[in-house]
Design a protein around this motif. Structure first.
Motif, PDB file in Angstrom:
ATOM      1  N   GLY A  15       0.795  -1.223   0.000  1.00  0.00           N
ATOM      2  CA  GLY A  15       0.000   0.000   0.000  1.00  0.00           C
ATOM      3  C   GLY A  15       0.829   1.276   0.000  1.00  0.00           C
ATOM      4  O   GLY A  15       0.280   2.370   0.092  1.00  0.00           O
ATOM      5  N   LYS A  16       2.148   1.143  -0.102  1.00  0.00           N
ATOM      6  CA  LYS A  16       3.018   2.330  -0.145  1.00  0.00           C
ATOM      7  C   LYS A  16       3.051   2.885  -1.563  1.00  0.00           C
ATOM      8  O   LYS A  16       3.206   2.147  -2.534  1.00  0.00           O
ATOM      9  N   LYS A  17       2.913   4.202  -1.660  1.00  0.00           N
ATOM     10  CA  LYS A  17       2.964   4.846  -2.968  1.00  0.00           C
ATOM     11  C   LYS A  17       4.388   4.746  -3.507  1.00  0.00           C
ATOM     12  O   LYS A  17       5.351   5.149  -2.851  1.00  0.00           O
ATOM     13  N   THR A  18       4.526   4.187  -4.698  1.00  0.00           N
ATOM     14  CA  THR A  18       5.846   3.995  -5.287  1.00  0.00           C
ATOM     15  C   THR A  18       6.011   4.690  -6.631  1.00  0.00           C
ATOM     16  O   THR A  18       7.128   4.895  -7.079  1.00  0.00           O
ATOM     17  N   ARG A  19       4.919   5.033  -7.267  1.00  0.00           N
ATOM     18  CA  ARG A  19       4.963   5.646  -8.589  1.00  0.00           C
ATOM     19  C   ARG A  19       3.844   6.663  -8.697  1.00  0.00           C
ATOM     20  O   ARG A  19       2.896   6.653  -7.935  1.00  0.00           O
ATOM     21  N   VAL A  20       3.980   7.492  -9.729  1.00  0.00           N
ATOM     22  CA  VAL A  20       2.902   8.435 -10.022  1.00  0.00           C
ATOM     23  C   VAL A  20       2.745   8.501 -11.539  1.00  0.00           C
ATOM     24  O   VAL A  20       3.732   8.488 -12.279  1.00  0.00           O
TER      25      VAL A  20
END
Length: 66
Positions: A15-20
């Protein structure tokens, strides 16, 4: 959390944001500003060249071209 149209975060299995993902049609100018700041940050520790030296080089180049 605020959402911004044209921007989507991608998360890993934890659930960690890794990309956008950025819709450049919608957010192109904002992305360009952000990218400029990133590039400047990576160069902040580069050696500096005094303006007087740069100016001399430009004048010499101009003189060679005639």
């Amino acid at each position: 959390m605020m959402t911004l149209k044209g921007v989507q975060f991608v998360s890993d299995m934890e659930g960690k944001k890794t990309r956008v993902l950025i819709d450049l049609r919608r957010c192109g100018p904002i992305w360009e500003d952000f990218y400029d700041v990133l590039r400047a940050e990576t160069r902040k520790d580069n050696p500096r060249v005094p303006w007087s030296d740069v100016k001399k080089r430009l004048q010499a180049r101009r003189a060679r071209r005639g």
